[in-house]
Each structure stands twice: as C-alpha cells, then as structure tokens.
Design a protein around this motif. Sequence first.
Motif, short mmCIF file in Angstrom:
data_model
loop_
_atom_site.label_atom_id
_atom_site.label_comp_id
_atom_site.label_asym_id
_atom_site.label_seq_id
_atom_site.Cartn_x
_atom_site.Cartn_y
_atom_site.Cartn_z
N VAL A 99 53.27 44.16 34.96
CA VAL A 99 54.35 43.88 35.04
C VAL A 99 54.55 41.91 36.07
CG1 VAL A 99 56.58 44.06 36.56
CG2 VAL A 99 55.55 45.77 35.73
N PHE A 100 53.82 41.98 36.82
CA PHE A 100 53.58 40.25 37.11
C PHE A 100 53.21 39.29 36.20
CE2 PHE A 100 52.16 36.67 38.94
CZ PHE A 100 52.47 36.17 40.26
N VAL A 101 52.17 40.03 35.60
CA VAL A 101 51.70 38.89 34.24
C VAL A 101 53.01 38.42 33.01
CG1 VAL A 101 49.79 38.87 32.15
CG2 VAL A 101 49.38 39.17 34.69
N THR A 102 53.07 39.69 32.94
CA THR A 102 54.66 39.81 31.79
C THR A 102 55.26 39.11 32.09
OG1 THR A 102 53.52 41.74 31.05
CG2 THR A 102 56.06 41.44 30.44
N LEU A 103 56.15 39.23 33.29
CA LEU A 103 57.19 38.32 34.23
C LEU A 103 57.14 36.68 33.45
CD1 LEU A 103 58.65 40.61 36.21
CD2 LEU A 103 59.26 40.39 34.05
N HIS A 155 48.86 44.35 47.61
CA HIS A 155 48.57 43.81 45.96
C HIS A 155 47.91 42.77 45.79
CE1 HIS A 155 49.22 48.08 44.29
NE2 HIS A 155 50.11 47.40 44.36
N GLN A 156 47.04 41.73 45.62
CA GLN A 156 46.57 40.30 45.38
C GLN A 156 47.12 39.94 44.26
OE1 GLN A 156 42.93 39.09 46.55
NE2 GLN A 156 42.73 36.65 46.14
N ILE A 157 48.02 38.86 44.50
CA ILE A 157 48.92 37.84 43.32
C ILE A 157 47.12 37.54 42.00
CG2 ILE A 157 49.34 36.18 42.54
CD1 ILE A 157 51.52 36.31 45.17
N PRO A 158 47.64 37.60 41.31
CA PRO A 158 46.92 37.72 40.17
C PRO A 158 47.52 36.68 39.19
CG PRO A 158 49.08 38.87 39.04
CD PRO A 158 49.19 39.02 40.78
N ALA A 159 46.67 34.98 39.97
CA ALA A 159 46.47 34.31 40.07
C ALA A 159 45.53 33.05 40.88
CB ALA A 159 48.10 33.78 40.82
N TRP A 160 44.87 32.59 39.38
CA TRP A 160 44.23 31.37 40.23
C TRP A 160 44.37 29.73 39.76
CZ3 TRP A 160 43.78 36.26 37.85
CH2 TRP A 160 42.85 36.90 38.85
N TYR A 161 43.71 29.36 40.50
CA TYR A 161 43.33 28.35 40.49
C TYR A 161 42.41 27.27 39.89
CZ TYR A 161 47.61 28.61 43.05
OH TYR A 161 49.15 29.93 43.41
N VAL A 217 47.51 26.41 37.62
CA VAL A 217 47.38 28.10 37.91
C VAL A 217 47.36 28.88 36.71
CG1 VAL A 217 50.14 28.14 37.77
CG2 VAL A 217 48.94 29.86 38.58
N PHE A 218 46.30 29.90 36.52
CA PHE A 218 46.30 30.92 35.90
C PHE A 218 46.32 31.88 36.05
CE2 PHE A 218 43.48 26.53 35.00
CZ PHE A 218 43.79 26.53 34.20
N VAL A 219 47.33 32.68 34.89
CA VAL A 219 47.84 33.94 35.36
C VAL A 219 47.61 35.01 34.81
CG1 VAL A 219 50.54 35.73 35.89
CG2 VAL A 219 50.23 33.01 36.74
N ALA A 220 46.39 35.98 35.31
CA ALA A 220 46.39 37.23 34.02
C ALA A 220 45.27 37.71 34.89
CB ALA A 220 44.19 36.12 33.54
N ARG A 221 45.55 39.43 34.01
CA ARG A 221 45.10 40.57 34.64
C ARG A 221 44.03 40.88 35.52
NH1 ARG A 221 47.76 39.88 30.10
NH2 ARG A 221 50.16 41.20 29.74
N THR A 222 42.73 39.47 34.62
CA THR A 222 41.59 39.90 35.06
C THR A 222 41.37 38.46 35.59
OG1 THR A 222 40.27 40.04 33.34
CG2 THR A 222 41.29 42.19 33.86
N GLU A 223 39.76 38.09 36.06
CA GLU A 223 39.54 37.26 36.43
C GLU A 223 38.83 36.53 34.94
OE1 GLU A 223 36.35 34.53 39.69
OE2 GLU A 223 36.77 37.30 39.90
N ASP A 224 38.24 37.43 34.60
CA ASP A 224 37.66 36.78 33.01
C ASP A 224 38.66 36.51 32.31
OD1 ASP A 224 35.14 38.07 34.11
OD2 ASP A 224 35.23 39.97 32.87
N GLU A 225 39.31 37.22 32.11
CA GLU A 225 40.82 36.64 31.06
C GLU A 225 41.44 35.33 32.31
OE1 GLU A 225 44.53 38.51 31.03
OE2 GLU A 225 43.24 40.63 30.50
N ALA A 226 41.45 35.47 33.08
CA ALA A 226 41.94 33.79 34.43
C ALA A 226 41.02 33.09 33.59
CB ALA A 226 42.31 33.94 34.99
N ARG A 227 40.03 32.30 33.32
CA ARG A 227 38.36 31.48 32.98
C ARG A 227 38.18 32.05 31.85
NH1 ARG A 227 34.87 30.95 37.39
NH2 ARG A 227 34.83 32.07 39.33
N ALA A 228 39.19 32.77 31.10
CA ALA A 228 38.78 32.08 29.34
C ALA A 228 39.90 31.49 29.67
CB ALA A 228 39.50 33.67 28.35
#
Length: 898
Positions: A156-160, A427-433, A439-450
């Motif tokens: 939901v977070f990523v989709t929104l 629920h830790q926010i699925p966002a990486w900096y 900011v990179f919002v993703a379902r997983t850390e691997d997706e954020a790194r990609a």
Amino acid sequence: MLDKNLTPSAFEGRLYDAWERAGVFAANPTSNAVPYAIVLPPPNVTGSLHIGHALDHTIQDVLIRWRRMQGQDALWQPGTDHAGIATQMVVERLLATEGKDRREMGREAFLDRVWAWKEESGGTITRQMRRLGTSCDWSRERFTMDEGLSEAVREVFVTLHEQGLIYRDRRLVNWDPKFQTAISDLEVESREVKGSLWYLRYPVEDEPGRHLIVATTRPETMLGDVAVAVHPDDDRYRDLIGKHVILPLVGRRIPVVADAYSDPEKGSGAVKITPAHDFNDFEVGRRHDLPSPSVLDEYGRVVLAEIEADLRAVDGVASPDFLRGLAGVDRADARKAVIAELERIELIEKIEPHTHAVPHGDRSGVPIEPRLTWQWYADAKTLAAPAIQAVEEGRTRFEPKQWENTFFAWMRDIQPWCISRQLWWGHQIPAWYGPDNRVFVARTEDEARAQARTHYGDDRELSRDPDVLDTWFSSALWPFSTLGWPKQTPELNRYYPGDVLVTGFDIIFFWVARMMMMGIHFMGDVPFRVVNIHGLVRDEKGQKMSKSKGNVMDPLELADAYGADALRFTLASLAGPGRDARLGRQKVESTRSFVTKLWNAARFCEMNGIGPAPDFDSSRATTPLARWLLDAANDATRTCEEALEAFRLDEYAAALYRFTYGTFCDWFLELAKPALNGEDSAEKAEIKAVAGHVLGTLLRLAHPVMPFVTEELWDRFGYGPEGSLIRAPWPETASVPGAEEARAELGWLIAFISEIRSVRAEVGVPPSTQVPVLLGGAASDTLARAGRWSDAITRLSRTPSVTALEGTPPAGVVQGVVGEATLMLPLAGIVDLPAERARLAKEHAKASAEATKIATKLANPDFTSRAKEEVVEETRERLAAAEAEAQRLAAAIARIAA
C-alpha cells in the motif's frame, strides 16, 4: 437434575472450551451458505479488557451468533494491533526496571525484546475476551505486524507513493517531547490548566513611545514570532496594518498583518504569529507567505539556530546576550526567564489569570508541542472523496444515521494525514536515502538499491528511513489485509466487503474513515455495508469512567461475581442507538436475578417431566393457554428478529425479558400448575408438550446474548447433541389456530388479575388477606370468563370469589377497571380508607412538588447550558420519575375517592 442454585462458574469455562475445541466458531469459505462477516476492531496488544470492550464485543457476538443460527457462513475476524507507542512505552518501562535503555541496546536488540514481550504477554486481552463468550474464529487470528499484514502495508505504501498520494512535507505536527515522536490527534487529550494571559508591549517601529499590545499564553515562543495579526475591521489597529513592530528580546522587525483569525473580542485583539509553534499561526503564516523559524527543539528546549541571524541589539528592547543564555533551557523555565526579562525592561502591560485547555500526550502526560518537522503524509483529501460518495449513495450506511453528519463534517474538511512516527516498534517506512538525500521507495531493500543504481549509475550507500508508520495506517487495511490481500485468496473474494462494523463514535475519524479510504482505493468497494455506532459506557450517574474518579468497572470482576451472561445481557439492554450506557453493579445484579429466573423455570419444567417435544405441531394445539403461549412465542420471535435487524439490542433484550420473565415464567407456568399437578389427561400432555417446545424456542432466542446458561440448559434437557445450541436453527414462527381468541381470552385474564393485584398493593391490603371481588357493569362474556378462570383468579389474586354486583356498591370499596367492567374490593374494616387517602394525598403532594422543582430547574437556560451533559440528563430522568410517581399516586387516590 439441575442444581437448585445457579452457579455460572460451574459451566461457563467448560462450555467455551468445548465450543472452541469443536471448531464451531470457524467460518467455512467452501460453504454454499450466505456469507456474513464482521471484523473485530483490533484491541491493542498491550491492553486488558475494559468495560468499553465488553460492550463492543457483546454487540458483535450477539450479531454473529444470531447470523450463525440463521444458517449463514459467519466470519468474525479477530486480531490485535501492535499499538506502536503504547507497546514501546510498556517495554521501555520494563527495561528501566532492569537498568537498561533502548538507545544503549540498539534498534535490533530492542525490537527482539519487544517481540519476546509480545509472545509472552501480548495475548492477555484475547484470553479475557474468551471469558465473556466471544465467539471469534480464533483459527484466523491476525496481528498487525505479522508477515502477511506487513506485506500488505509495504504494498500500500509503495503503491500510494507511486501514485503521488504519499509524499514528504515539512508541516506542523503534534509532538510529544517525552516520547520524541509525532502523535495523532487521538493520542492528544485537552486538560484544563490554570495559567496566565500576558499582555506584552511590542514597540511600533519609528513611533517612539507607541506599543502594540499583544496577549499570549505562551510568551516563551515569542522568540519565533514573525508577525502580529489584527482583524481587518478592528478600528483600533487599522492604521498599523502594513507597518512593523520590533520583536522584544530578539530585535527583529515583524509586520502587522490583517487576518480574520484575530478575534477583536479576545485578549487585546492583536495576536502574535508563531508559525512553527501553533497550528492556527501556521495557517496564518501560509496565507501571508511568512517564514517559520523554530525556537524549541525536540525536547522542548530553547534553540536559537534558526533566529541567530536576527538577533540584534535595540535599546530597551532586544537582549541578544540574555537570549544566548536561554539556549538549551526547558520551555517551562524559559517562560519564567522571558517574563522576568520583559518585566525588567518594562514591556509587560498586565497579567490576568487565565484558565485554558492545553493539549497533553495521553500516555506521556506532558504538554504537546506543535512542531515543524519533515514527515511522511498521505493525501487524505483525494482518498476521502470516494469514501464520502459511498456514504452519500448509501453503499455504506451509519446506524444511527445521524453519525453520517459527523463523518461528512470531518471528511469534507480533511487535512493531510501524517503517517510517520519517530518510534522503533512498528512498520518501518520502506524508504531509503542516497548520499544526496534522494529518496527511493521500494518494497524491499534490493528494489531500492536497484532504483539507486539506475539513478546514480553505480552502487551507492543507502540508509533506511528510521521512522515507522502510524498505527492507524496498518489498521486502515484491516478489512482486507486480514483476508490475505495482496494475494487474491478465496477468503478475500468471499468475505469482502464485510456486512457490519461495530465501533464507538470516538474513532469514526481515526479508523472508520481510513478503512473506507483504503478499502475503496485498493479493493474498489467499501469495506463494510453498515457502520453500527454505539456510545460510551458511563457510570450510573452518567459520568465518564476513569481511574482518578474511582468509578471504573472491571468486566471480568463483574463476570466472576454475577456470570458472563448477566453482564452481557445488561450491556445489550443498555445498547440503545448511539447513546451512552449507564452501568452500575445493581443493574448487573438485577440481570443475574433474571438469569436465575430462567434457570429456576427450567428446573420447574424438569421437575414436572417437561422436556423436548421434537414432533410438536403448533397447528394441533387445542387449549387456550397453549395457543396463547405459542402465539406469544411467535410474537417474541418476530420482535427479537426485527430488533436485531435494526441493531436495536436494547429492544431485543427487552423483548426477551418480557417473554421469559413475564409471559413464560410469571403467567404460563403459574397458570399451568393445576394441569401439571393433576391427573394425566390430554390437557396435561398438551401443556407439557407446549412448555417443552417453547422452552426450546426461548433458549434459542436468548442464546446470542446469554450463550452459556442457554447452552447448558439446552444440553441438560437434551434438545440436541452437547454443545449444539450455537448452531441450532433460529426459531421460525408457526401457524397457531385460534390465536386471536386465545390472545383475547388470556389477555383479559392477565389484565384482570393484574388490576386486582395493583388495587391491593396501592391501598396497602396485607398479602395474606382474602378480599372478594364484585363486578359492576360486566357483560355476559366477562362474567363467563370470570367463571371459566375462577380457580386461577382465586389462586393468583388472593380473592375467595368473583361475583356480579347486585344493587348499589357497599360502603368502603376501592375500584379498578378492566374493559367494560368495574371491579370493586370491599375494604371496610380491612383498610382505614380515610387514613390511606390522607397518606396517599401527602405523598402525592410531595411527589408533585418535587416534579415542579425539577421542571423549574430544567426550564432555567443557565442550568441547561452550563451544567455537564450527564447532569442535565440525570435531572431529566429524575423529572420523569417524579412525574410518573405523582401520576401513580393520583390514580391510587382516585380509586379510593370513587
């Protein structure tokens, strides 16, 4: 044989364990039955069952048990909420007793400790729910942080975010300086605080000796003032609009702006504008494009970083050195220091005592600080529009309907929803900096790194956002995440949308509205068809229950003392549409007497050889008494069903009470005794059969609200296999020949006996005294009825005879009326009628005077407008009682006077 005394503890636990072991609470997604679904508002995992839970769960359990008996595939979805700040607080307190601190432990170790606590202690409330008979499908129990629900939250977070409906922004939030986090409005409580209203002098620029007087309750935040607002129509300040004043202590020039927010009737009519520390000021600042410097840090201490460049010495006004000494000082101490310095430089006009509401954290107990921070937000306005439309179109309706207005008022003026919290549990926010703060919002850390690799062209170090999501974010997904979404499960297709949500009015904004928003957005349909709103449980005086008042009632203690059935029936009887329930021990104790009455009636039946009548046919009943009871059972069945369909549990409980206590116990069994005690006959066989049949009907009607005693009696009488009442079919009405005639015949008999009893009671006839009854003006049908039922009348009204009046009435009669007939009790020599009339007249005068006194009080606008709502309501109830008593006494006097 049933025990002589009712002992709920002897069977409640045993029956519940048997139900749960047999799996009778479970829904069946493969069933062909019509589905019926309720989602349990998930209680906090830290919680213990309180009386509000008991009311909420009783309502839901009544509905789910009723639908289950109707043959529907009923799912009552249970679970608990991780309760971010509450749970973190509990574990931090536990660690403090061990001399540990979460910051020293680190995030990972702390979260391990929270999960361990949850496994050991987090199931307390669900165990307590079982104690009250809650028939949830425990095999489907969910937790808002289990893996399936966590996946739903991330999706939901990523989709929104991808849709632009979740974003970061710098806005004001409710900040708890103790817990170091933003909190929701629901976690803020206003407390009346006795303080002061300070009138401060702000020097007008280039007009020596002239000051603009500003009234404030928070002089410590004046360091962040960026303007002074006055009302555009306030003649006192019209010439100052567009000019500047000098901010005392700081020396900054700040403009005087015209804004309707300033109320000429309050304070001085001039308001200091501090956008970073007041929600209203923040909006004024946005309207006038003003800066928003913060002067308090996350701990509520003075910080000068954002105003350092503004500090300048102005003779008699600014004190840069003094301000630098304030750096790091707590807000309360800073207030004292600021006031002292303003007094020293003679910039305080006056000080007035002032009582006002100050927001506090409901758990921390400290004053909340409006704070300007970067947070994550959801675009609630966009999400709210379809939810508003759904209620407007009736796809979801509120019961009672007036709560739709509350829903609309909030939803149509909804603000961005701050969904981030500065906590570790949640629920830790699925966002990486990235290193440049992208900011990179993703379902997983691997997706954020990609994503980062695509953006930067190579691998970069990423850091995850440390914040967690607001607890209400995950609970907003509850109706569909608990059914397996984002996977398309059979349960999701079958039980979404649910049929009804039962909840209190206090979370319409925080939970109901958000489930509507998320459900429609992600499922394309509303999450529930009906929102049934109930009130609060208050004490018997109408006051809100609180530990400080000492009026809290523990539902588990009440259940242990009086039985779970008595507590449940009491709560159901108080569950009127949308109104608060007034609960006292005496009400539960009284209901215990009702449950005991049912037990004793069943015991009487058992002693008289009454039991199940599987082949009973209502259409073959011949006696008036049997037909009357069957007709009354039909009426009770219809009334109970109509009440439950309308979510009127109070009317359902009242119908059960009337039928059980009045019809079955007080009249049918009493009138049946001669036949039951007589020789074997067709009449006796029919009375026994109808008694057994209707007792089974009664147990089925009462089961949803009194599951334990009804199941125990059902089992002991052999109406079905052990533990089977919970799935026994809901009663249906059956044809009763001659019902209308039987209703008229028995209705007359009951009215006749009741009238005799009332007359005797009102004039004080001793219970042991036999008094004959004379009938005046009676039609032949009435005399015939009196003859047919003479034995019952004689036995139940303590009268040796009922005869037609011949000639004039004797002296000293007291009268009553039933239909066309006047019944007369000759009491000369039995009751001193003149003395009785005088006594009644004295009591009537007293009751009338009391009613007049209360009515005068209620007619006073000062009382009705200023007194607390519960006090006014209690006064209205006292008036109704006084008026009813006066009317009763007047009727009693009239009987004698006649």
